[in-house]
Each structure stands twice: as structure tokens, then as C-alpha cells.
Design an enzyme around this catalytic site. Sequence first.
Site, PDB file in Angstrom:
ATOM      1  N   HIS A 219       0.866  -1.331   0.024  1.00  0.00           N
ATOM      2  CA  HIS A 219       0.018  -0.038  -0.131  1.00  0.00           C
ATOM      3  C   HIS A 219       0.759   1.189  -0.052  1.00  0.00           C
ATOM      4  O   HIS A 219       0.376   2.179  -0.247  1.00  0.00           O
ATOM      5  CB  HIS A 219      -0.895  -0.022   1.199  1.00  0.00           C
ATOM      6  N   SER A 223       0.082  -0.897  -6.145  1.00  0.00           N
ATOM      7  CA  SER A 223       0.203  -2.365  -7.066  1.00  0.00           C
ATOM      8  C   SER A 223       0.990  -1.941  -8.378  1.00  0.00           C
ATOM      9  O   SER A 223       0.759  -0.603  -8.962  1.00  0.00           O
ATOM     10  CB  SER A 223      -0.996  -2.854  -7.357  1.00  0.00           C
ATOM     11  N   ASP A 248     -12.337 -10.114  -8.053  1.00  0.00           N
ATOM     12  CA  ASP A 248     -11.747 -11.224  -7.086  1.00  0.00           C
ATOM     13  C   ASP A 248     -12.801 -12.340  -6.687  1.00  0.00           C
ATOM     14  O   ASP A 248     -12.598 -13.580  -6.604  1.00  0.00           O
ATOM     15  CB  ASP A 248     -11.140 -10.558  -5.694  1.00  0.00           C
TER      16      ASP A 248
END
Length: 426
Positions: A219, A223, A248
Site C-alpha cells: 500500500h 500495486s 476477485d
Amino acid sequence: MSFPWANEYKPSHPLMQWMDEKLPLPRLVYNAVGGGYEVPRNLNYMYNFGFLAGLCLMIQIITGVVLAMHYAPNTLVAFDSTEHIMRDVNWGWMLRYGHANGASAFFVVVYAHIFRGFYYGSYKAPREMVWLLGVVIFLLMMATAFMGYVLPWGQMSFWGAQVITGLFSAIPLVGDPLREWLLGGFAPDNAALNRFFSLHFLLPFVILGVVILHIWALHINGSTNPTGVEVKSKSDTVPFHPYYTAKDGWTVGLFMLIYSAFVFFMPNALGHPDNYIPANPMQTPAHIVPEWYFWPFYAILRAFTVDFLIVPAKLMGVLAMFSAILVWFFLPWLDKSPVRSAKYRPLYRKFFWVLVLDVAILAYCGGAPAEEPFVMISQIASLYYFLHFFVIVPIVSSIERPDPLPFSITESVLGHDGQAALGAKA
């Protein structure tokens, strides 16, 4: 990573306002996995394996805690207590099969996660710490899985412990005392089983702690993405929720279907039948083999068959086996290419797929008997494995001419046109 355009957490209900003031846990969750966490808009399905790895860890912890309530870490009754779980405990068979196949599922998604990192250069600056913590997690997983495999106290459990702990005796001077200290005796017995059970129960929670650090480090810089291009504007990102929670979620559904198929229809497909025979120190199995996820490293261990000067073959095999993983720690500095993603590195991309094939060959040889031609193939594949990291990657990163990178993530999604250029300036 906090972007100036990220949504802020603003509770409207008085109770949530009070909670946010006294203990800002909802804010933490919102900023970590909710609408307050912005991620690149072009993440593909290869980026879902990190979330699946977390799911597998939770499955292993939950099933493991319940199994520990019925397991007896004593060599006289360990095998019988495992059978008791399977036959007498309500849903015990499902818990045990879920835990055993969950370990395999965990390694499948983690291997996919690691090789995705190899391909997209996730180990490169400024995310070195994310990568290093990931390698630590993998080492802890291997230790946890090995100790868990010993607990049923079947034939392969006992002899696997005998062979793997015997590797420590290859270390000069301190090897034998170290092995005796680890086992609590001269051979795997009650003391070793108790120690392995304690550590097997403890290490998943250590892994969970390192996973939290891994996510925290992620974080800080955000990413990576398939292009390797850093975020430049608001149009390059989307909130993690609902875009990637939905993505996801779809992957979790598919994963659970495959995982359930193994648990309910072929629970022993990835195990070894000899482990349903009680441990017998007087009878050596014809073919001692670890679980499938250790096979590539087991093949490297067995590839060394001849002493080199004063260095025994066994010691070289042990050093090579551990070095095969430890080399990953140095990958951020071995690969000096300014381009992250193999999508824009044509030469590196070819060698990446050769590495995938090489690891698959090592895995096959690791599960095969220690005889020709498997030993010779293991030696060639092991040589290439180390050449890839220590020679090929540094040379390729120095001489390669990468393809042109897109100006921004938005351009890689929308194409090089007016709309993409407009979005990049937003």
C-alpha cells in the site's frame, strides 16, 4: 498508496462517526480494501492470485485449529488420532481433506503469484520490500507444510522427516548436534512430533503477521500493473471496491469449485498412499518422495551425486536447494533493466518461458525415482535454473532493447488516441 483523488471515508451514521473517532477500524478497512484504495485500472486476472493466497491461508488456519482439537501429538496414537478424525469426528473427513488439499491449493496460487511477479517485474524498485517479504512468506510456508506432513505419522511422514532433517547433518561440525537439537533425539520420535506439532500450529499465525506487513508495504507504493508504468493521473486508477472486489469474487467462485472437486471427489489425488500405513522405522519405503510442491527443490537436492574436492555431494545438494530460493532475495538487484514488464521485454520474455519449462522439468524429476535418466535431467535443469538468475537475467537486462512503453496506463487501455491522451491529462 494514497492518491489526492482517492475517496475519503466520511461516516454518516452517528455510531460509525463515534467509532471512527475512538477506533478508526472502519476507516482502516475502507482505505485498505474499499473505495479509498485506488489501484491501476488495467490489472488482469494474474493479479487475483494474491487475494486467493490470503483465502487459502484463512482456510488453512480455520481447518487447522479445529483439527488440532482432535489430534494427539504422540507417536503411539498420532496415526490412530488421524483415523479417529476421519471416521468418528463429525465432518472430520471433510476438515482433514480440506486442510490437506488446502495446502496444495495454497502452493498452486502462491507459485502463480511468484511467477506473475517474475513476468511483470514486481520485484523492482520501489517495491523491493514487498517482494522480500513475499519470499519470507514462501519460506515460512515450506517449513509449515513440511512439519504438517509429518503429523499423520504414516510411513511417508516418518521417512520424510528422517530424510529432510538428515540434511542438517551435512553441515560440517555443527550438523549432527543441530539435527539432534531439532529432533530432540537421534531420530524422529515423540519429541520431534511434539515440536513439529507446536511449530506447525504457530507458524501460520506468523505467516499471517508477515502477510499484513506484505500488504502494508504494497500500500505504500501501490500495486504494479501489466505495463509496469507508474500511475500518472486519476484516469489511470479505479477504486478497489467495487471493481476488483467483484473481479476477485468471480475468481474465488471458480477457485472454490476446483478446490471442492478435489476435496469431495479426489481427495487423495495429490497425496501418497504410503502415508495411510503407520510409521515403521524398520521398513524403508521403496521410493521416498515429499509432497509435490517440494519436487523442484528436491530434484535440485538430488542432482549432486559426486563430491567436489573436499565438499561432499550431500552438502552441495543442501546448499543448492536452499540457494534456489535464497537467490530470489537478490533478484531486484540482479535485474537492472529499467523496464519492469516482460510484455515490453521481448528477449527476457523468451527466457522467462524457458524458466517455466525448466521448473516444470525439475518438478517432474523430483517426483521420479532417483535413477537415470532423471538424475542427469535434474542436473541439466538445475544448472540452467542457476544460470537463469545469476547469468542470463543480468546479461539480458544489460543488452536488451525493450519495446516502446505506453505513455500511461490509460493509453494502454484505451489506445493511443485523443480520448486516451485526454484521460492522461485529467
